[in-house]
Scaffold this motif. Structure first.
Motif, PDB file in Angstrom:
ATOM      1  N   GLY A 664      -4.422  -1.077  -5.095  1.00  0.00           N
ATOM      2  CA  GLY A 664      -4.680  -2.240  -5.921  1.00  0.00           C
ATOM      3  C   GLY A 664      -3.812  -3.425  -5.575  1.00  0.00           C
ATOM      4  N   GLY A 665      -3.108  -3.372  -4.457  1.00  0.00           N
ATOM      5  CA  GLY A 665      -2.247  -4.474  -4.038  1.00  0.00           C
ATOM      6  C   GLY A 665      -1.207  -3.983  -3.058  1.00  0.00           C
ATOM      7  N   ASP A 666      -0.307  -4.876  -2.630  1.00  0.00           N
ATOM      8  CA  ASP A 666       0.748  -4.514  -1.662  1.00  0.00           C
ATOM      9  C   ASP A 666       1.920  -3.868  -2.392  1.00  0.00           C
ATOM     10  OD1 ASP A 666       0.655  -4.615   1.054  1.00  0.00           O
ATOM     11  OD2 ASP A 666       0.819  -6.779   1.182  1.00  0.00           O
ATOM     12  N   PHE A 667       1.688  -2.714  -2.970  1.00  0.00           N
ATOM     13  CA  PHE A 667       2.693  -2.055  -3.802  1.00  0.00           C
ATOM     14  C   PHE A 667       3.321  -0.870  -3.072  1.00  0.00           C
ATOM     15  CE2 PHE A 667      -0.441  -3.709  -7.006  1.00  0.00           C
ATOM     16  CZ  PHE A 667       0.362  -4.748  -7.470  1.00  0.00           C
ATOM     17  N   THR A 668       4.554  -0.556  -3.460  1.00  0.00           N
ATOM     18  CA  THR A 668       5.338   0.589  -2.968  1.00  0.00           C
ATOM     19  C   THR A 668       5.351   0.661  -1.449  1.00  0.00           C
ATOM     20  OG1 THR A 668       3.517   2.195  -3.066  1.00  0.00           O
ATOM     21  CG2 THR A 668       4.829   1.888  -5.074  1.00  0.00           C
ATOM     22  N   VAL A 669       5.458  -0.486  -0.783  1.00  0.00           N
ATOM     23  CA  VAL A 669       5.516  -0.507   0.676  1.00  0.00           C
ATOM     24  C   VAL A 669       6.295  -1.746   1.110  1.00  0.00           C
ATOM     25  CG1 VAL A 669       3.360  -1.806   0.993  1.00  0.00           C
ATOM     26  CG2 VAL A 669       4.135  -0.226   2.782  1.00  0.00           C
ATOM     27  N   LEU A 670       7.024  -1.602   2.224  1.00  0.00           N
ATOM     28  CA  LEU A 670       7.735  -2.733   2.830  1.00  0.00           C
ATOM     29  C   LEU A 670       6.950  -3.198   4.048  1.00  0.00           C
ATOM     30  CD1 LEU A 670      11.340  -1.299   2.723  1.00  0.00           C
ATOM     31  CD2 LEU A 670      10.704  -3.491   1.749  1.00  0.00           C
ATOM     32  N   HIS A 671       6.985  -4.488   4.345  1.00  0.00           N
ATOM     33  CA  HIS A 671       6.311  -5.024   5.519  1.00  0.00           C
ATOM     34  C   HIS A 671       7.278  -5.832   6.369  1.00  0.00           C
ATOM     35  CE1 HIS A 671       2.323  -3.660   4.660  1.00  0.00           C
ATOM     36  NE2 HIS A 671       2.281  -4.255   3.483  1.00  0.00           N
ATOM     37  N   GLY A 672       6.990  -5.859   7.675  1.00  0.00           N
ATOM     38  CA  GLY A 672       7.760  -6.686   8.599  1.00  0.00           C
ATOM     39  C   GLY A 672       7.130  -8.059   8.765  1.00  0.00           C
ATOM     40  N   ASP A 673       7.656  -8.803   9.730  1.00  0.00           N
ATOM     41  CA  ASP A 673       7.227 -10.194   9.922  1.00  0.00           C
ATOM     42  C   ASP A 673       6.287 -10.359  11.107  1.00  0.00           C
ATOM     43  OD1 ASP A 673       8.820 -11.022   7.767  1.00  0.00           O
ATOM     44  OD2 ASP A 673      10.585 -11.170   9.065  1.00  0.00           O
ATOM     45  N   ALA A 674       5.827  -9.265  11.727  1.00  0.00           N
ATOM     46  CA  ALA A 674       4.952  -9.388  12.894  1.00  0.00           C
ATOM     47  C   ALA A 674       3.656 -10.082  12.494  1.00  0.00           C
ATOM     48  CB  ALA A 674       4.639  -7.998  13.465  1.00  0.00           C
ATOM     49  N   PRO A 675       3.136 -10.973  13.343  1.00  0.00           N
ATOM     50  CA  PRO A 675       1.908 -11.711  12.985  1.00  0.00           C
ATOM     51  C   PRO A 675       0.688 -10.794  12.955  1.00  0.00           C
ATOM     52  CG  PRO A 675       2.568 -12.215  15.241  1.00  0.00           C
ATOM     53  CD  PRO A 675       3.675 -11.402  14.645  1.00  0.00           C
ATOM     54  N   HIS A 715       8.595  -3.997  18.162  1.00  0.00           N
ATOM     55  CA  HIS A 715       9.227  -3.024  17.267  1.00  0.00           C
ATOM     56  C   HIS A 715       8.934  -3.322  15.807  1.00  0.00           C
ATOM     57  CE1 HIS A 715      12.386  -6.061  16.516  1.00  0.00           C
ATOM     58  NE2 HIS A 715      12.266  -6.325  17.821  1.00  0.00           N
ATOM     59  N   ASP A 716       8.845  -4.609  15.441  1.00  0.00           N
ATOM     60  CA  ASP A 716       8.605  -4.956  14.042  1.00  0.00           C
ATOM     61  C   ASP A 716       7.215  -4.489  13.607  1.00  0.00           C
ATOM     62  OD1 ASP A 716      10.169  -6.097  11.977  1.00  0.00           O
ATOM     63  OD2 ASP A 716       8.852  -7.836  11.907  1.00  0.00           O
ATOM     64  N   LEU A 717       6.243  -4.648  14.474  1.00  0.00           N
ATOM     65  CA  LEU A 717       4.905  -4.183  14.144  1.00  0.00           C
ATOM     66  C   LEU A 717       4.820  -2.655  14.163  1.00  0.00           C
ATOM     67  CD1 LEU A 717       1.588  -5.770  15.057  1.00  0.00           C
ATOM     68  CD2 LEU A 717       1.853  -3.341  15.502  1.00  0.00           C
ATOM     69  N   SER A 718       5.573  -2.015  15.068  1.00  0.00           N
ATOM     70  CA  SER A 718       5.529  -0.559  15.171  1.00  0.00           C
ATOM     71  C   SER A 718       5.976   0.106  13.875  1.00  0.00           C
ATOM     72  CB  SER A 718       6.401  -0.097  16.343  1.00  0.00           C
ATOM     73  OG  SER A 718       6.368   1.295  16.475  1.00  0.00           O
ATOM     74  N   TRP A 719       7.137  -0.342  13.319  1.00  0.00           N
ATOM     75  CA  TRP A 719       7.598   0.309  12.087  1.00  0.00           C
ATOM     76  C   TRP A 719       6.725  -0.066  10.895  1.00  0.00           C
ATOM     77  CZ3 TRP A 719       8.842  -1.888   7.510  1.00  0.00           C
ATOM     78  CH2 TRP A 719       9.311  -3.204   7.457  1.00  0.00           C
ATOM     79  N   ASP A 720       6.233  -1.295  10.874  1.00  0.00           N
ATOM     80  CA  ASP A 720       5.388  -1.758   9.772  1.00  0.00           C
ATOM     81  C   ASP A 720       4.100  -0.938   9.709  1.00  0.00           C
ATOM     82  OD1 ASP A 720       4.133  -3.226   7.795  1.00  0.00           O
ATOM     83  OD2 ASP A 720       4.531  -5.175   8.707  1.00  0.00           O
ATOM     84  N   LEU A 721       3.464  -0.745  10.866  1.00  0.00           N
ATOM     85  CA  LEU A 721       2.226   0.024  10.907  1.00  0.00           C
ATOM     86  C   LEU A 721       2.490   1.492  10.564  1.00  0.00           C
ATOM     87  CD1 LEU A 721      -0.781   0.116  11.466  1.00  0.00           C
ATOM     88  CD2 LEU A 721      -0.282   0.338  13.909  1.00  0.00           C
ATOM     89  N   ALA A 722       3.573   2.047  11.084  1.00  0.00           N
ATOM     90  CA  ALA A 722       3.888   3.459  10.805  1.00  0.00           C
ATOM     91  C   ALA A 722       4.053   3.702   9.310  1.00  0.00           C
ATOM     92  CB  ALA A 722       5.153   3.860  11.559  1.00  0.00           C
ATOM     93  N   THR A 723       4.807   2.850   8.630  1.00  0.00           N
ATOM     94  CA  THR A 723       5.029   3.068   7.196  1.00  0.00           C
ATOM     95  C   THR A 723       3.767   2.778   6.385  1.00  0.00           C
ATOM     96  OG1 THR A 723       5.968   0.830   7.035  1.00  0.00           O
ATOM     97  CG2 THR A 723       7.515   2.655   7.304  1.00  0.00           C
ATOM     98  N   SER A 724       2.944   1.844   6.856  1.00  0.00           N
ATOM     99  CA  SER A 724       1.684   1.573   6.153  1.00  0.00           C
ATOM    100  C   SER A 724       0.749   2.770   6.219  1.00  0.00           C
ATOM    101  CB  SER A 724       0.996   0.333   6.751  1.00  0.00           C
ATOM    102  OG  SER A 724       1.760  -0.829   6.533  1.00  0.00           O
ATOM    103  N   LEU A 725       0.829   3.538   7.301  1.00  0.00           N
ATOM    104  CA  LEU A 725      -0.064   4.688   7.460  1.00  0.00           C
ATOM    105  C   LEU A 725       0.308   5.864   6.556  1.00  0.00           C
ATOM    106  CD1 LEU A 725      -0.648   4.724  11.329  1.00  0.00           C
ATOM    107  CD2 LEU A 725      -2.163   3.918   9.523  1.00  0.00           C
ATOM    108  N   VAL A 726       1.463   5.795   5.889  1.00  0.00           N
ATOM    109  CA  VAL A 726       1.816   6.852   4.929  1.00  0.00           C
ATOM    110  C   VAL A 726       0.770   6.938   3.823  1.00  0.00           C
ATOM    111  CG1 VAL A 726       3.569   7.600   3.261  1.00  0.00           C
ATOM    112  CG2 VAL A 726       4.261   6.716   5.490  1.00  0.00           C
TER     113      VAL A 726
END
Length: 1006
Positions: A664-675, A715-726
């Motif tokens: 329902g939104g960008d909740f319980t997740v951190l994001h990086g600054d990759a475009p 690297h910023d996109l790599s960690w962002d995508l990995a944690t989003s896939l949880v």
């Protein structure tokens, strides 16, 4: 009806609400095409104490059933017919009616001397069953009718065995009869048939032991001696006077055509096998019934084969030999195995898929598994990865799949032990990649393709492909460009196939150009190829030859198409969505598939199929290699890096949107600054209509992008995508993928000195370790992440860490520490403005308040959490909180409301495919009915919980349900002992000390 009540709809399974509607539908089906009075239905539901509104409630249920059945397969109508209702449907639509009809026909065939056909029909009749008739229905009168059908099933089995004994197949029946007598130890007829089968197989001592076993069962359970027939069998064996079965059988003449004279004991009649004769017998209409948590997942039938092609050509003898090798035979003791090898472009995969489709329906009715092993790529699939995919396809939830290769292989072989499944392993790197993927059952078969010869695969039937002979090359050309063009230029056609070396891939590429340009003559194409004679001389000699033929098509492309082909080679996914073309070119047109169609026209790309949102495309690997070579020559590094960043940003955008739709939104997740790069909005909306389904489907591409981004320095996109896939990993239990992607991203952020990314990955790994009950490792990861987040003043990171640390404390029984951590986590989520994080903390801490007797506080917290979830539309959170509400209602003595709540949550779990959640809710309902003093209902739900857990191989969950049921059955020591003995072993293996102590105490009391 032959199992749990199930209805198949035109678009899939239809769920009948449990309770009254199930009872009414079952009653109408048992009497299909006959009137069932309203009074009968009232009695079936309420028996001796119907409410005043009983008839009205029946009317409401019937109305709802009419709406439900409107979506059922076949013609079915439910009409009012005084004094009640009648359900009109054909016998082919109800499995119970099908079963009865097949058995009647089989009896008639036996009477007329057609024993083989009778056996085939009886086997078909019994395969309709999926468990005890009407399992789980709460109606005494219906249970009596169900018992009658269960008895008819056993009678049909006994009749089929009797006929097969008369046909001299006693040696084949011994194993089956041993199983049946173990399952039904009080049926003397089965014991007698086992004794006869053993004796006529030359196993006199074992036959006498079988008699003694039967006598012991009957004496212990009933206090009776065996009946006259069993005693006479024993006497005849001791006297050596037991006649062969056909000597006494009234239908001994019913033998296959071509047999002559009486069949001697042990002799097998000539003629086609009974299975082959049964194939020609009339077959009942199929009544597919979807697996639910209670029947799960043994009924799961995977169909993973890629599509066959229409213009396939091959040697008929080679095809027949392959099919015979995979079909196996009665005398075979090993798994049928075939290997197709050869150089690139010879059609190995095409041949494998064609043969698999030819065998699928008749030879392997229990399904077909397929995997591209990526042996020719730089990252071949590991056996652990492939076994995980196959186990999920076979119905095992991700949470229950073990981590080690050996345990996965053992579970895989167990799952296939009683099935006939074809396994296709495409593009194997070598024998080491294949051997762990072989089933253990000779009822299955395996087909492998590889560029390597695979000479170390034991017992494999090998086919080595080379170029086509001239006739088949011309046939392939005709199928692609049309027979008229080939016959009209016969000499030029022969020259053309010789010029391309009769290599299938090269011929397909050239033919595709001709098909796209009907104004070109074949002679002109021969002339064009002749201009590159030195390249074409190499066309039939390995990979270098492919470069020459590919260059012909490549050079004929428009410059923009050549550029796209080169850039597409950076994508490492097996299939490519259309939006990738737009991202690589930074082209924002609404239909990016238009960019790809010119490449499809000349077969530099293949259409792999349709998906939600558009077409998917596939490279042939040789073409991808060629395009990569051109990429390195034609594009400078900064241009390649910019295109790759847009492609990676597209995957990141879609993964982030999928998470938002789930939560329902960008909740319980951190994001990086990759475009990010945004695919067309219409594509995104359609593709993410079911966000978890999209994440499932794109799992391979998304995980690959985590690794690829790390390799490219993003690297910023790599960690962002990995944690989003949880979002996906947690729901589906993909713990191995969770760890692999995170370790790759962790190495990248550490190398880059990215502290925030390092902390985010460590915090997410802490959640993973906690899910695996590795609490010490989890605590270390969370503490190290929390230190960094505090230094960076990152409230979201602090909130996530403290929430999980509280859960660890709560699991260890330290409620005081847990509540203190939950309080600080709540403040952190509030600082970050994350309402879903707040709701999760409220739900988890409410469970502690409930245990401590603070029910008012728990109620307030749960109410607030529900308000949050309902406001943003997060169904998963709502389901978990409602379950806690049900438990609180039970604590407050409001048992009826608790049952209603648990039932609602059970439906939510079923709708989302959460089989683990279903098991929890079945136990909850068992506990509720125990508290309400309704042990029969409680027993039913605990039984279903045991079945649901153990059929998906969740043995710890099954052991807990067994313990629940044993607590209820203290007056039935035999049944309690049966439940507790395996549960004790599970608790001991899993080190579940508290549960082990109680189970051992109860077992001792038995």
């Amino acid at each position: 009806m032959l199992g749990p009540l199930q209805v198949q709809g035109v678009a899939g399974p239809l769920r009948v609400p449990p309770g009254r509607q199930e009872v009414i539908l079952a009653a109408l089906l048992l009497e299909s095409n006959r009137v069932v009075s309203t009074s009968q239905l009232v009695d079936l539901i309420w028996e001796d104490n119907p409410p005043e509104t009983a008839r009205t409630q029946v009317q409401i249920c019937v109305s709802r059933l009419r709406k439900l059945l409107a979506g059922a397969e076949g013609e079915v109508t439910l009409v009012t017919r005084p004094p009640g209702y009648v359900l009109h449907t054909g016998a082919g639509n109800v499995d119970a009616a099908l079963f009865t009809g097949l058995v009647q026909r089989a009896r008639a065939l036996r009477e007329s001397g057609e024993a083989e056909e009778a056996v085939g029909l009886l086997r078909s009749a019994v395969t309709l069953w999926q468990g005890e008739c009407l399992t789980g229905l709460d109606s005494g009168p219906l249970a009596n009718k169900a018992r009658q059908l269960n008895e008819e099933r056993l009678a049909a089995v006994e009749l089929r065995i009797r006929i097969e004994l008369e046909l001299g197949r006693h040696d084949r029946l011994v194993g089956e009869l041993q199983r049946l007598t173990h399952e039904h130890p009080l049926r003397e007829k089965l014991h007698g048939q086992l004794i006869q089968a053993l004796y006529w197989s030359g196993r006199q001592a074992e036959a006498l032991e079988a008699f003694r076993t039967a006598r012991r069962y009957l004496a212990e359970e009933l206090g009776l001696e065996p009946g006259r027939e069993l005693r006479e069998l024993e006497a005849a064996i001791l006297a050596g006077e037991l006649p062969p079965p056909n000597a006494a059988a009234p239908h001994a003449a019913a033998r296959p055509a071509g047999a002559s004279g009486p069949a001697a004991p042990g002799a097998r009649p000539d003629g086609p096998a009974p299975e082959a004769r049964a194939e020609r017998s009339p077959k009942p209409a199929e009544t597919p019934a979807p697996a639910t948590a209670e029947t799960i997942r043994q009924d799961t039938v995977p169909h993973q084969l890629p599509a066959d092609i229409a213009d396939f050509v091959a040697d008929g003898q080679r095809l027949a030999a392959l099919e015979n090798a995979l079909a196996g035979g009665e005398g075979r003791r090993t798994v049928p195995l075939a290997a197709i090898t050869g150089k690139p472009g010879t059609g190995k995969s095409t041949l494998a898929v064609h043969v698999a489709h030819a065998l699928a329906e008749t030879g392997f009715p229990d399904g077909q598994l397929y995997c591209d092993l990526r042996g020719t790529t730089g990252a071949p699939a590991t056996p652990v990865e492939v076994l995980g995919r196959f186990l999920r396809a076979l119905g095992i939830p991700g949470q229950l799949i073990p981590e080690s290769l050996d345990e996965r292989a053992e579970m895989y072989r167990t799952r296939l032990a009683s099935r006939r499944v074809l396994v296709v392993l495409d593009d194997a790197a070598g024998e080491g990649q294949v051997l762990p993927l072989l089933p253990g059952s000779r009822g299955c078969a395996v087909l492998v393709t590889s560029r390597a010869r695979l000479t170390a695969l034991p017992g494999a039937h090998r086919v080595e492909l080379d170029v086509l002979d001239e006739d088949r090359a011309l046939e392939l050309l005709s199928r692609i460009i049309g027979e008229e063009r080939v016959t009209g230029e016969a000499v030029a056609a022969e020259a053309l196939v010789r010029t391309v070396g009769r290599l299938p891939l090269a011929l397909r590429i050239v033919a595709a150009r001709l098909a796209a340009r009907p104004h070109w003559t074949l002679a002109s194409m021969v002339h064009r190829l002749a201009n590159e004679r030195h390249r074409l001389d190499e066309l039939a000699h390995g990979e270098m030859t492919m470069r020459a033929s590919l260059s012909l098509t490549y050079e004929g492309l428009a410059p923009s198409d050549r550029g796209l082909l080169r850039l597409l080679s950076m994508a490492q996914a097996p299939t490519l969505p259309s939006w990738l073309a737009g991202a690589l070119l930074d082209d924002r047109r609404p239909f990016p598939s238009d960019l790809l169609e010119p490449l499809v026209d000349v077969q530099m790309l293949d259409v792999a199929g349709m998906e939600t949102g558009g077409f998917r495309y596939r490279f042939h690997e040789i073409i991808r290699v060629y395009a990569r070579e051109q990429l390195a020559v034609q594009h400078p590094p900064e241009e390649r890096k910019a295109a790759f960043a847009r492609m990676a940003g597209g995957w990141m955008h879609l993964a982030q949107q999928a998470h938002r739709k789930v939560y329902g939104g960008d909740f319980t997740v951190l994001h990086g600054d990759a475009p990010r790069w945004e695919p067309p909005a219409a594509y995104t909306d359609e593709a993410l209509a079911d966000p978890l389904a999209w994440l499932d489907a794109e799992q391979g591409a998304l995980c690959g992008m985590v690794e690829h981004a790390a390799e490219e320095g993003l690297h910023d996109l790599s960690w962002d995508l990995a944690t989003s896939l949880v979002t996906l990993f947690e729901v589906r239990g993909h713990y191995d993928l969770w760890e692999r992607t995170h370790q790759i991203a962790l190495a990248a952020v550490r190398k880059a000195g990215n502290l925030r990314g390092t902390a985010a990955i460590r915090a997410s790994l802490g959640s993973l370790y906690m899910s695996r009950n590795q609490y010490d490792t989890a605590r270390q990861a969370l503490n190290s992440a929390l230190d960094v987040f505090q230094a960076l003043d990152e409230p979201m990171g602090e909130a996530l860490c403290r929430r999980d640390m509280a859960l660890i404390a709560r699991s260890g029984g330290d409620d005081t520490t847990a509540l203190e951590l939950y309080g600080r986590s709540l403040a952190d989520f509030d600082r970050a403005g994350d309402v879903v994080g707040r709701a999760i903390v409220l739900t988890q801490s409410a469970h502690i308040r409930m245990r401590q007797g603070e029910t008012d506080t728990a109620q307030r917290q749960l109410d607030e959490a529900l308000d949050i979830y309902e406001g943003i539309g997060y169904a998963g959170g709502r389901a978990r909180t409602l379950r806690r509400v049900g438990q609180l209602l039970l604590e407050q003595g409001r048992s009826d409301l608790a049952v209603l709540t648990f039932t609602d949550v059970l439906e939510l779990c079923r709708d989302s495919g959460d089989v683990i959640g279903e098991g929890h809710l079945l136990r909850d309902l068992g506990h509720a009915f125990t508290v309400m003093g309704r042990p029969d209902r409680a027993r039913d739900f605990f039984d279903r919980a045991v079945s649901a857990r153990e059929q998906i191989m969740d043995f710890s969950g099954g052991a807990l349900a067994r313990l629940d049921l044993a607590r209820l059955l203290t007056t039935e020591p035999g049944r309690s002992r049966e439940l507790l003995t395996p549960a004790v072993e599970v608790f001991r293996d899993r080190r579940m000390a508290r549960e082990l102590t109680e189970a051992e105490r109860l077992l001792g009391a038995c």
